[in-house]
Design an enzyme around this catalytic site. Structure first.
Site, PDB file in Angstrom:
ATOM      1  N   CYS A 265      38.778  48.779  41.623  1.00  0.00           N
ATOM      2  CA  CYS A 265      40.058  48.384  41.027  1.00  0.00           C
ATOM      3  C   CYS A 265      41.139  48.228  42.108  1.00  0.00           C
ATOM      4  CB  CYS A 265      40.444  49.386  39.947  1.00  0.00           C
ATOM      5  SG  CYS A 265      41.719  48.761  38.823  1.00  0.00           S
TER       6      CYS A 265
ATOM      7  N   HIS B 257      35.481  49.078  36.585  1.00  0.00           N
ATOM      8  CA  HIS B 257      35.341  50.538  36.598  1.00  0.00           C
ATOM      9  C   HIS B 257      33.910  50.976  36.293  1.00  0.00           C
ATOM     10  CE1 HIS B 257      39.632  51.738  36.827  1.00  0.00           C
ATOM     11  NE2 HIS B 257      39.816  50.539  36.308  1.00  0.00           N
TER      12      HIS B 257
ATOM     13  N   GLU C 222      32.872  53.909  36.486  1.00  0.00           N
ATOM     14  CA  GLU C 222      32.935  55.262  35.900  1.00  0.00           C
ATOM     15  C   GLU C 222      33.406  55.222  34.452  1.00  0.00           C
ATOM     16  OE1 GLU C 222      37.052  54.458  36.010  1.00  0.00           O
ATOM     17  OE2 GLU C 222      35.441  53.871  37.330  1.00  0.00           O
TER      18      GLU C 222
END
Length: 373
Positions: free
Chosen positions: A258, A348, A350
């Site tokens: 990001c 992302h 995660e």
């Protein structure tokens, strides 16, 4: 509605959306953006990348699962304001400890409910993300007064916000089981699930403040360096870019996501620009230019790197390529250095509450660190 229950969202171009007060009463100012995630509103609210923004949820019903003490992505709610259409009258989930409304009040987050969020989202798509304000209680007044406050608020372009959300001091997240690697993670607004995902792979994560020096990073004696997500304009991050250049010069394996993708890009000589309304949600497709493989990803960014899908370019650290792109609008979604051990993605891996298509990127980071040894 009584006078105290009324609320208004005032947009920079003069458009007004009326509704009911939700959460705390008062005024909140920020950039109004929309998030298309159908789930995960608690993770959205506590994501530091939303610092300085008023978030509009496109999913009509919000608050159904209440609020719990396990799913926060940071220590607090970071959004400036919150806009929903149909808030749940009562939560229904065995993990809930309180309502979303109660938590917004507790943390002083001013929100508005009963808004036609479909119309508002279309307005943002057409006109772009703009400054806005949510007003309720004593702050609800005539349009000219509220609009003047909105126009006096700082713009997102040029905003240096990562320093507001970074950790005050270094902390360590131990590896689960035997330690395989040690990583120095530069906290630009890191989410809790990121070191958790690395720990599950045997990585001991040292989370460092944004103010850390290259010597601080080297002192960790890390096998790799991680650049986290975060808020604001990447053009303000001269310090983060300088640190990244130092890591690249020493050929330490590096992985960015990001905001970290944009910082790596700037370290490699690429420019950044502000998107009209950004990518925010959990259903954004990304294509790997090398394999053609499509991943459905979670994203939250209003800026992007300059470049074309598959483009190869020269940098002070050797050749690099634009490794991923978004088929919706062609924006750059990843970079890969071909002569230095570094790569990054705009999305992302995660992601909580999902999707998980990109989780294997953490395994790729482990492979990079293993090869460097």
């Amino acid at each position: 509605m009584s006078a105290r229950e009324q609320a208004a969202l005032v947009v920079e171009d003069g458009r007004v959306f009326r509704g009911e007060a939700y959460g705390a009463l008062g005024a909140s100012l920020g950039e109004v953006v929309f998030c298309t995630g159908m789930t995960g509103y608690q993770e959205t609210l506590t994501d530091p990348s939303y610092h300085g923004q008023i978030v509009v949820q496109t999913a009509p019903q919000i608050g159904n699962t209440g609020w719990n003490d396990e799913d926060d992505e940071s220590s607090r709610i970071w959004v400036s304001g919150y806009v929903v259409r149909d808030p749940a009258r009562r939560p229904s989930n065995w993990r809930a400890t309180r309502t979303l409304d109660d938590e917004l009040v507790r943390q002083g987050v001013v929100g508005i409910a009963g808004v036609d969020t479909r119309t508002l989202t279309r307005h943002i798509r057409d006109k772009g993300a703009m400054r806005a304000g949510v007003f309720s209680g004593d702050e609800l007044s005539d349009l000219d007064t509220m609009l003047a406050k909105v126009k006096a608020a700082p713009q997102m372009k040029g905003a240096d916000l990562a320093g507001d959300v970074t950790t005050a001091q270094t902390y360590v997240v131990p590896a689960d089981g035997e330690r395989r690697f040690r990583v120095a993670a530069l906290d630009l607004g890191i989410k809790s699930n990121t070191p958790r995902m690395m720990a599950a792979r045997g990585i001991e994560v040292h989370v460092l403040p944004l103010t850390s020096t290259l010597d601080d990073i080297l002192a960790v004696e890390a096998d790799g360096v991680f650049l986290s997500n975060g808020p604001g304009d990447p053009a303000t991050q001269d310090h983060g870019v300088a640190l990244t250049k130092g890591v690249l010069e020493r050929r330490i394996p590096l992985f960015g996501i990001c905001f970290g993708n944009q910082i790596l890009g700037r370290a490699l000589g690429r420019g950044t620009y502000k998107l009209q309304y950004g990518h925010r949600g959990i259903n954004v497709p990304v294509i790997d230019t090398a394999t053609g493989r499509v991943a459905i990803t979670a994203q939250n960014h209003g800026f992007a790197l300059e470049g074309e899908p598959g483009e190869r370019f020269d940098t002070p650290f050797g050749a690099a390529t634009v490794s991923h792109y978004c088929p919706n609008d062609g924006t750059v979604e990843g970079l890969r250095c071909l002569e230095a051990p570094a790569f990054s993605v705009q999305y992302h891996p995660e992601a909580a509450a999902g999707p998980h298509d990109a989780a294997a990127l953490f395994d790729e980071f482990c492979q990079l660190m293993s090869e460097a040894r």
